[in-house]
Design a protein around this motif. Structure first.
Motif, PDB file in Angstrom:
ATOM      1  N   THR A  42       2.440  13.946  10.532  1.00  0.00           N
ATOM      2  CA  THR A  42       1.282  14.827  11.069  1.00  0.00           C
ATOM      3  C   THR A  42       0.223  13.761  11.888  1.00  0.00           C
ATOM      4  O   THR A  42      -0.863  14.374  12.547  1.00  0.00           O
ATOM      5  CB  THR A  42       0.589  15.351   9.871  1.00  0.00           C
ATOM      6  N   SER A  94      -2.623   7.552   2.164  1.00  0.00           N
ATOM      7  CA  SER A  94      -1.106   7.501   2.102  1.00  0.00           C
ATOM      8  C   SER A  94      -0.465   6.557   2.983  1.00  0.00           C
ATOM      9  O   SER A  94       0.454   5.595   2.695  1.00  0.00           O
ATOM     10  CB  SER A  94      -0.306   8.656   2.126  1.00  0.00           C
ATOM     11  N   THR A 115      -8.032   7.525   9.435  1.00  0.00           N
ATOM     12  CA  THR A 115      -8.300   8.948   9.883  1.00  0.00           C
ATOM     13  C   THR A 115      -8.832  10.132   8.788  1.00  0.00           C
ATOM     14  O   THR A 115      -8.774  11.163   9.032  1.00  0.00           O
ATOM     15  CB  THR A 115      -6.856   9.640  10.493  1.00  0.00           C
ATOM     16  N   THR A 116      -8.845   9.459   7.596  1.00  0.00           N
ATOM     17  CA  THR A 116      -9.280  10.395   6.258  1.00  0.00           C
ATOM     18  C   THR A 116     -10.525   9.408   5.708  1.00  0.00           C
ATOM     19  O   THR A 116     -10.816   8.318   6.370  1.00  0.00           O
ATOM     20  CB  THR A 116      -8.498  10.875   4.947  1.00  0.00           C
ATOM     21  N   THR A 123     -10.405  -1.977   0.501  1.00  0.00           N
ATOM     22  CA  THR A 123      -9.850  -2.413  -0.840  1.00  0.00           C
ATOM     23  C   THR A 123      -8.665  -3.153  -0.724  1.00  0.00           C
ATOM     24  O   THR A 123      -7.872  -3.200  -0.059  1.00  0.00           O
ATOM     25  CB  THR A 123      -9.652  -1.492  -1.789  1.00  0.00           C
ATOM     26  N   LYS A 134       2.721   5.578 -12.175  1.00  0.00           N
ATOM     27  CA  LYS A 134       2.048   5.077 -10.882  1.00  0.00           C
ATOM     28  C   LYS A 134       1.606   3.706 -11.375  1.00  0.00           C
ATOM     29  O   LYS A 134       0.907   3.599 -12.215  1.00  0.00           O
ATOM     30  CB  LYS A 134       0.837   5.852 -10.300  1.00  0.00           C
TER      31      LYS A 134
END
Ligand code: NAD
Length: 358
Positions: A42, A94, A115-116, A123, A134
């Motif tokens: 995307t 992500s 892009t977000t 970081t 996780k």
């Protein structure tokens, strides 16, 4: 005043509308001659535009939220097979996360083009998921050497995702006020981050195609991530980390929903943080300021709308209790945490449901 603050070594370029030229310059500066571009399918169009002028040997689009170990291994193998000497990531948290997973084992430098508003690019925190578990860690090798911020790249981010992502950035600011390593520098950055996000997000909603709001949110997102990286994960991030990693909830939306409940929970026990947050919002109280912003931008309301099952609350409470930061301003009991999660699951008024221990 007595504190130690570590500033991370990173070059940050804010060049609205000029990402292709800035990325080319950063790739040259870092001596990249065999570039691997990482972007989800995307994000591929944005990535093609941004990397049109750099020596690309590989485009990799297998990007999965929370970076499953198997996809990290495939990306690492592809980078090695193509003798990649520089990674350019173009996308959300992500995508940045996958670039970090490659850098973690190879030390290949990263140029990150976000892009977000997730803030991962600023970081040195990496994250990998194995099964439903996780793991995160801190490693200097994963900190992108350069970040190229170009607000025009966020114009295609749908309004609802922009709001959730911007509130994820706001959560970095709020949690930085009381996180384990918080210091006055983090708190100053977080305060300015809240001001930028509180002004920018309503502007994005009012005019999604306008640049002004998106630039402010991007700037706030950067500040928020710098503060968070230094201050570490507070109660809010520990809760969202368990929810996201174990129940595969969407990252930004989970942060956006949980934040007012953690703020209402901690604020009575953290008067300095409460005052700073309220001041940054320009409101009578921190929770009032946050709720005013959430109303203005039609923020995500309840975890039950985002895939969290009521039957999982008790297990989540047990998992979160194990990782609650020792310095959290208010003691966290099983009862208090269950009340917080139930309220966030239902989307009830944070002040009346978690403001006081019942
Ligand atoms: P994301 O990267 O998964 O992106 C969400 C969706 O938006 C994806 O489908 C993506 O392709 C799409 N998208 C991204 N940019 C777009 C654009 N400009 N236009 C249209 N669509 C676009 O979500 P996120 O919230 O950015 O990142 C979440 C991930 O980042 C989580 O795994 C989280 O753990 C990680 N994260 C890590 C840190 C850190 O410091 N390590 C900090 C924040 C977030």
């Amino acid at each position: 005043m007595r504190f130690e603050h570590e500033t991370l070594a990173q070059r940050v370029c804010f060049t609205p509308g000029e990402a292709p030229a800035t990325v080319r310059a950063e790739v040259q500066r870092l001596g990249g001659s065999r570039v691997m571009v990482i972007a989800a399918a995307t994000e591929a169009d944005l990535a093609e535009r941004v990397t049109a002028e750099v020596p690309v040997v590989l485009r990799h689009d297998e990007v999965v939220m929370h970076v499953p170990v198997e996809s990290a291994e495939r990306a690492r193998a592809a980078a090695a097979a193509h003798e990649v000497d520089l990674l350019v990531s173009v996308g959300g948290g992500s995508t940045t996360g996958l670039a970090k997973a490659i850098a973690l084992t190879s030390a290949i430098p990263i140029v990150a083009v976000p892009t977000t508003y997730a803030g991962s690019e600023a970081t040195s925190v990496w994250g990998l998921t194995e099964g439903a578990h996780k793991t995160t860690g801190v490693d200097a090798r994963v900190l992108p050497r350069s970040v190229v911020y170009d607000a025009t790249l966020t114009l295609s981010l749908p309004v609802a995702m922009s709001v959730a992502s911007g509130l994820n950035a706001l959560a970095h600011c709020v949690d930085s006020m009381w996180a384990p390593r918080t210091d006055p520098v983090d708190q100053a950055l977080a305060g300015e981050g809240i001001r930028a996000l509180a002004a920018g997000l309503p502007a994005v909603v009012a005019d999604p195609a306008g640049l002004d709001g998106r630039e402010r949110v991007l700037y706030g997102a950067y500040l928020s991530a710098v503060a968070f990286s230094s201050a570490g994960s507070g109660l809010h991030h520990k809760i969202c980390h368990v929810l996201g990693g174990t129940y595969d909830l969407p990252h930004a939306q989970t942060h956006a929903v949980v934040l007012p409940y953690v703020l209402a929970f901690n604020a009575p026990a953290a008067p300095d943080a409460e005052r700073r947050i309220a001041e940054a919002f320009g409101s009578a109280s921190a929770v009032e300021g946050l709720q005013g912003l959430r109303d203005a931008v039609n923020a995500p309301r309840a975890l039950r709308d985002h895939g969290f099952d009521e039957a999982d609350i008790d297990d989540a409470v047990d998992a979160i209790l194990e990782v609650v930061p020792a310095n959290n301003p208010r003691p966290v009991t099983s009862h208090g945490l269950r009340g917080l999660l139930r309220a966030a699951w239902q989307g009830t008024d944070p002040l009346t449901t978690v403001g006081e221990e019942r």
